[in-house]
Design a protein around this motif. Structure first.
Motif, short mmCIF file in Angstrom:
data_model
loop_
_atom_site.label_atom_id
_atom_site.label_comp_id
_atom_site.label_asym_id
_atom_site.label_seq_id
_atom_site.Cartn_x
_atom_site.Cartn_y
_atom_site.Cartn_z
N MET A 1 0.83 -1.19 0.00
CA MET A 1 0.00 0.00 0.00
C MET A 1 0.87 1.24 0.00
O MET A 1 2.09 1.18 0.20
CB MET A 1 -0.92 0.02 1.24
N SER A 2 0.20 2.38 -0.20
CA SER A 2 0.82 3.68 -0.08
C SER A 2 0.01 4.47 0.95
O SER A 2 -1.04 4.03 1.40
CB SER A 2 0.80 4.40 -1.44
N PHE A 3 0.50 5.64 1.33
CA PHE A 3 -0.30 6.48 2.22
C PHE A 3 -1.55 6.99 1.51
O PHE A 3 -2.63 7.07 2.10
CB PHE A 3 0.52 7.66 2.74
N VAL A 4 -1.42 7.33 0.23
CA VAL A 4 -2.53 7.91 -0.51
C VAL A 4 -2.78 7.10 -1.77
O VAL A 4 -1.85 6.78 -2.52
CB VAL A 4 -2.25 9.38 -0.89
N GLY A 5 -4.04 6.77 -2.00
CA GLY A 5 -4.43 6.01 -3.18
C GLY A 5 -5.85 5.51 -3.00
O GLY A 5 -6.50 5.80 -1.99
N GLN B 1 -3.86 1.14 -11.10
CA GLN B 1 -2.54 1.56 -11.56
C GLN B 1 -1.83 2.34 -10.45
O GLN B 1 -0.61 2.48 -10.45
CB GLN B 1 -2.66 2.42 -12.82
N ASN B 2 -2.62 2.89 -9.51
CA ASN B 2 -2.09 3.51 -8.31
C ASN B 2 -2.10 2.48 -7.19
O ASN B 2 -3.06 1.72 -7.04
CB ASN B 2 -2.96 4.70 -7.88
N ARG B 3 -1.05 2.42 -6.41
CA ARG B 3 -1.02 1.51 -5.26
C ARG B 3 -2.13 1.89 -4.29
O ARG B 3 -2.34 3.07 -4.02
CB ARG B 3 0.35 1.61 -4.58
N PRO B 4 -2.88 0.93 -3.75
CA PRO B 4 -3.95 1.26 -2.79
C PRO B 4 -3.42 2.07 -1.62
O PRO B 4 -2.24 1.93 -1.24
CB PRO B 4 -4.43 -0.13 -2.34
N GLY B 5 -4.28 2.89 -1.04
CA GLY B 5 -3.83 3.80 0.01
C GLY B 5 -4.60 3.65 1.31
O GLY B 5 -5.72 3.13 1.33
N VAL B 6 -3.99 4.14 2.39
CA VAL B 6 -4.66 4.21 3.68
C VAL B 6 -5.76 5.26 3.61
O VAL B 6 -6.84 5.10 4.19
CB VAL B 6 -3.65 4.55 4.79
N THR B 7 -5.49 6.34 2.90
CA THR B 7 -6.50 7.34 2.64
C THR B 7 -6.40 7.71 1.16
O THR B 7 -5.53 7.23 0.44
CB THR B 7 -6.31 8.58 3.52
N GLY B 8 -7.31 8.55 0.72
CA GLY B 8 -7.31 8.96 -0.68
C GLY B 8 -8.37 10.01 -0.91
O GLY B 8 -9.08 10.41 0.02
N LEU B 9 -8.48 10.46 -2.13
CA LEU B 9 -9.47 11.49 -2.45
C LEU B 9 -10.88 10.99 -2.15
O LEU B 9 -11.69 11.69 -1.55
CB LEU B 9 -9.34 11.88 -3.93
N ALA B 10 -11.20 9.76 -2.54
CA ALA B 10 -12.53 9.19 -2.29
C ALA B 10 -12.78 9.03 -0.80
O ALA B 10 -13.88 9.32 -0.31
CB ALA B 10 -12.67 7.86 -3.01
N THR B 11 -11.77 8.57 -0.07
CA THR B 11 -11.92 8.40 1.37
C THR B 11 -12.17 9.74 2.05
O THR B 11 -13.07 9.89 2.88
CB THR B 11 -10.65 7.76 1.97
N MET B 12 -11.38 10.74 1.68
CA MET B 12 -11.47 12.05 2.31
C MET B 12 -12.83 12.70 2.08
O MET B 12 -13.44 13.25 2.98
CB MET B 12 -10.36 12.95 1.76
N ILE B 13 -13.33 12.60 0.84
CA ILE B 13 -14.56 13.29 0.48
C ILE B 13 -15.80 12.49 0.84
O ILE B 13 -16.80 13.02 1.34
CB ILE B 13 -14.58 13.60 -1.03
N TYR B 14 -15.75 11.18 0.62
CA TYR B 14 -16.98 10.39 0.59
C TYR B 14 -17.19 9.51 1.81
O TYR B 14 -18.27 8.94 1.99
CB TYR B 14 -16.96 9.52 -0.68
N HIS B 15 -16.19 9.36 2.68
CA HIS B 15 -16.26 8.40 3.76
C HIS B 15 -17.49 8.62 4.65
O HIS B 15 -18.23 7.68 4.96
CB HIS B 15 -14.98 8.45 4.60
N ALA B 16 -17.71 9.86 5.09
CA ALA B 16 -18.82 10.16 6.00
C ALA B 16 -20.16 9.91 5.31
O ALA B 16 -21.10 9.38 5.91
CB ALA B 16 -18.73 11.59 6.50
#
Length: 242
Positions: free
Chosen positions: A105-109, A130-145
């Motif tokens: 994994m990566s930190f972001v992805g 094509q991006n290594r999976p991340g602990v967080t990411g744009l989708a996580t940040m915006i859509y998680h809640a």
């Protein structure tokens, strides 16, 4: 993954393990006393099409051998008191520092998907992963809640799966595609900062956002989402200029 991104992941992981190693030790002891073994939830996930790895989390739920799929309200009875706190603060994700060091994994992805999701939407995941999976990411940040609110209304496994496939997954894939087109180290640092602030200040997510101009990935990502999917969340977000 670029060498620069991989170097950042390794260095940042090693730096974080110094203070967070103590936190993880305390959490492990607390879980051992309150829940018993196993301390970790080991979940098969995909790092790339055809490449599987074991995702590490602190265990937050009562064990169930045939557990699978997204977590809806029908699973909430299994979340322990300690687990609820770990989930809300995202401390349950800390063991993924070891996934990062191993290169899974990566930190972001994009969040690492289940195999069944990759098999259902292979063309999309061929691009997203094509991006290594991340602990967080744009989708996580915006859509998680927003995803949590949708899942909280699902009282059965069938309702959970339908909501996830029709509402959550398409929107998350769109956001992952946007990230793929805008990924830079600066964007990664911006996502990490906003993720941290959202954990510390839940109202932070709604501050200072603007819609991404068309032509920066949104239109293309929307076009590649599953045609039958219902997309229900805004994707307005302020991304640093390249």
């Amino acid at each position: 993954m670029t060498r620069r991104k991989r170097a950042f992941d390794i260095l940042f992981s090693l730096i974080l393990l110094v203070p967070l190693g103590l936190v993880m030790a305390v959490v492990a002891l607390l879980l051992l006393v309150t829940q018993g073994r196993p301390l970790f939830y080991v979940a098969p996930r995909m790092r790339a099409p055809g490449e599987q790895f074991d995702l590490l989390k602190f265990r937050t739920m009562l064990r169930e051998d045939d557990d699978c799929g997204a977590t809806g309200a029908h699973k909430h009875w299994r979340i322990t008191k300690v687990g609820r706190l770990l989930r809300r603060t995202r401390i349950d994700e800390l063991p993924q520092l070891f996934n990062i060091l191993r290169g899974d994994m990566s930190f972001v992805g994009p969040r690492p998907p289940l195999k069944e999701y990759v098999e259902r939407f292979p063309a999309l995941y061929n691009q997203v992963l094509q991006n290594r999976p991340g602990v967080t990411g744009l989708a996580t940040m915006i859509y998680h809640a927003h995803e949590d609110r949708i899942m909280a209304r699902c009282k059965t496994a069938e309702a959970t799966e339908a909501a996830y496939y029709r509402r959550c997954l398409p929107t998350k894939l769109r956001l992952d595609m946007i990230y793929q087109r805008r990924r830079t180290l600066r964007v990664d640092l911006w996502i990490i900062w906003h993720t941290l602030m959202t954990v510390l200040i839940p109202s932070w997510q709604g501050r200072g956002r603007r819609r991404i101009p068309s032509g920066h990935g949104l239109t293309a990502a929307k076009a590649t989402a599953p045609a039958s999917a219902h997309v229900s969340a805004p994707v307005a977000v302020k991304i640093p200029a390249e």
